[in-house]
Design an enzyme around this catalytic site. Structure first.
Site, short mmCIF file in Angstrom:
data_model
loop_
_atom_site.label_atom_id
_atom_site.label_comp_id
_atom_site.label_asym_id
_atom_site.label_seq_id
_atom_site.Cartn_x
_atom_site.Cartn_y
_atom_site.Cartn_z
N LYS A 77 26.00 76.72 39.40
CA LYS A 77 24.64 77.15 39.71
C LYS A 77 24.68 78.66 39.99
O LYS A 77 25.67 79.16 40.56
CB LYS A 77 24.19 76.36 40.96
CG LYS A 77 22.75 76.50 41.38
CD LYS A 77 22.49 75.56 42.57
CE LYS A 77 21.06 75.60 43.07
NZ LYS A 77 20.82 74.65 44.18
N SER A 152 16.70 71.94 43.49
CA SER A 152 16.76 73.23 42.84
C SER A 152 17.90 73.38 41.83
O SER A 152 17.88 74.29 41.02
CB SER A 152 16.88 74.33 43.90
OG SER A 152 18.08 74.19 44.62
N SER A 176 18.82 69.22 46.82
CA SER A 176 18.90 69.92 45.53
C SER A 176 20.00 69.51 44.58
O SER A 176 20.00 69.92 43.42
CB SER A 176 19.00 71.42 45.77
OG SER A 176 17.72 71.92 46.03
N1 GLN Z 1 13.54 71.12 47.53
C1 GLN Z 1 14.00 71.48 48.84
C2 GLN Z 1 13.43 72.81 49.23
O1 GLN Z 1 12.68 73.35 48.49
C3 GLN Z 1 15.49 71.48 48.90
C4 GLN Z 1 16.11 72.67 48.28
C5 GLN Z 1 17.60 72.62 48.30
O2 GLN Z 1 18.21 71.60 48.63
N2 GLN Z 1 18.18 73.76 48.00
O3 GLN Z 1 13.71 73.32 50.26
#
Ligand code: GLN
Length: 474
Positions: A77, A152, A176
């Site tokens: 990532k 994400s 994520s």
């Molecule tokens: N979707 C969640 C957020 O927007 C989790 C993001 C993540 O785990 N990096 O915070």
């Protein structure tokens, strides 16, 4: 589509000289090239990857032992610091930033012979559930390009689903890794908080950030975890690893106590997702698991707690991007203050700004007690409820997400609607327990993820159980 053998077999093939590391790197790069339309990748590390592959091939010829991931290509990532390409975290403010050092996780994988071939797309700074917050454009779901891959770590998940590499790395602050794994039909593993070093990974919310693998099988995910896990002097939150291998599976489903989380099976679940999860529960039961309904009464508050604590930590972690040290800097600034202000207001996207504002607000002296302090109190309650539930049962299960992958654009106008995609994943982060998402039976021809959680530090037991479950739940 090109397929990959198991990571273990690939490494054996390279070590015995049956295939060259260079041919594997070329296969990965070609698959990336032919799937560009999915926008899963931000940059490739073609030169560095080929160079490393050649070195490995030379060492094999010289009779040297390479390691457990000999020649295995992978994708990180783009919030991991890796040599050979910029690290942008998919945000304009970091464009042009070349890391002066590498993430510990990358160093550990490389030490065992793995080769990073590309950086994957994500929601900028990992804020999001769909990759629609990326300053590099949205990643498309390989199963249906009109839908999001989740976020994400959507680029990492799509890359694995498209067989660009046998595995990818993601980060999981509120879901994520697991959410995109669920939306793309692969395995996503969120380890116990602290089990894998976060040195060299762009920080989001430091009290919940973990990093972990996205792969096609539990076995592959466990092997990657095994290489990365354990203490690191560069990350003071890291914990001791298990002395035994995380991929040394043992045990059986029979007799294990599995708690079905009542609050995860309530209203708001898509009927197809419910059906798939109920079927998986039934299959576990027929394999001999003892199924018990478990209630965690504070769970309905978890999302609200997360969206107070996470922005609070984000607002602090993002303060280092001031236009002076990394990436973008506003050139025509009249003063230092002007440079800070303009660099940040031009460089950050909408979601980062929203979180900085919410985070600053909940931490401000007038509202600290009403929001931040209260959220931490409920978080402690949640930790206690998980502790008591996991004293009664070995595992907690439920869906990973309330729906299958949603349509691109469906939730972008309403941040609250987008945040709801995380409703079933954030608790594991707040509590720090390990959690896995496994592909279950599909709904509407789209993947559904089964989520399984265990006690902190019980990663090996969770992975062993998940491997058995993987064999029976489809
Ligand atoms: N979707 C969640 C957020 O927007 C989790 C993001 C993540 O785990 N990096 O915070």
């Amino acid at each position: 589509m090109t397929a990959w053998k198991s990571i273990n077999d690939i490494a054996n093939d390279v070590q015995t000289g049956a295939v060259s590391a260079l041919s594997l790197v070329n296969q990965a790069l070609e698959t990336i090239e032919t799937n560009q339309q999915f926008n899963a990748i931000i940059a490739t590390l073609a030169n560095r990857a080929r160079e490393r592959a050649k070195q490995i091939d030379d060492r094999v010829k010289a009779g040297e032992a390479i390691g457990r991931l000999a020649g295995v290509p992978f994708i990180a990532k783009d919030n991991f610091l890796v040599f050979g390409a910029e690290t942008t975290a998919a945000s304009n403010i970091l464009k042009g930033f070349n890391a002066p050092y590498q993430a510990t996780a990358i160093n550990r994988l490389e030490a065992e012979g793995a080769i990073c071939v590309a950086k994957a797309n994500l929601d900028a700074f990992a804020h999001g559930s769909s990759t629609e917050n990326s300053d590099f454009g949205t990643t498309l779901n390989p199963r249906d390009p009109t839908r999001v891959p989740g976020g994400s770590s959507g680029g990492s998940a799509a890359a694995v689903a498209l067989t660009m590499a046998p595995f990818a790395l993601g980060t999981d602050t509120g879901g994520s890794i697991r959410l995109p794994a669920s939306f793309t039909g692969i395995v996503g593993y969120k380890p116990t908080y602290g089990l894998v070093s976060r040195s060299g990974v762009v920080a989001m919310a430091s009290s919940t950030d973990v990093i972990g693998p996205l792969a096609r099988t539990v076995e592959d995910a466990a092997l990657v975890l095994d290489v990365m896990a354990g203490r690191d002097d560069l990350d003071g939150t890291t914990i001791e690893r298990d002395t035994a291998d995380y991929s040394a599976f043992s045990g059986a489903i029979k007799g294990r106590k599995v708690g079905v989380v009542k609050e995860y099976m309530g209203e708001g679940l898509e009927p197809g997702v419910r059906k798939s999860i109920e079927q998986a529960i039934d299959q576990l039961k027929r394999a001999g698991a003892e199924i018990i309904e478990v209630s965690l009464p504070s769970l309905p508050a978890a999302l609200a707690v997360y969206y107070i604590i996470c922005p609070a930590e984000v607002s602090s972690n993002l303060s280092r991007y001031d236009g002076q040290r990394y990436g973008y800097s506003f050139k025509e600034a009249k003063s230092l203050d002007d440079s800070y202000g303009k660099s940040r207001s031009i460089g950050f996207g909408k979601e980062a700004k929203r979180r900085i504002m919410i985070g600053t607000y909940v931490l401000s002296s007038g509202y600290y007690d009403a929001y931040y302090k209260k959220a931490q109190t409920v978080r402690t309650k949640l930790i206690n409820e998980f502790d008591s539930a996991l004293a009664e049962v070995d595992f907690l299960i439920g869906p990973t997400a309330p729906s299958v992958a949603f349509k691109i654009g469906a939730n972008t106008a309403d941040p609250l609607q987008m945040y709801l995609a995380d409703i079933l994943t954030v608790a594991a982060n707040l509590v720090g327990v390990p959690s896995i998402s496994l592909p279950a039976a599909e709904s509407q021809n789209l993947p559904v993820g089964l989520q399984i959680m265990a006690k902190q530090r019980h990663d090996r037991d969770l992975l062993a159980f998940a491997k058995l479950a993987e064999g029976i739940i489809k």
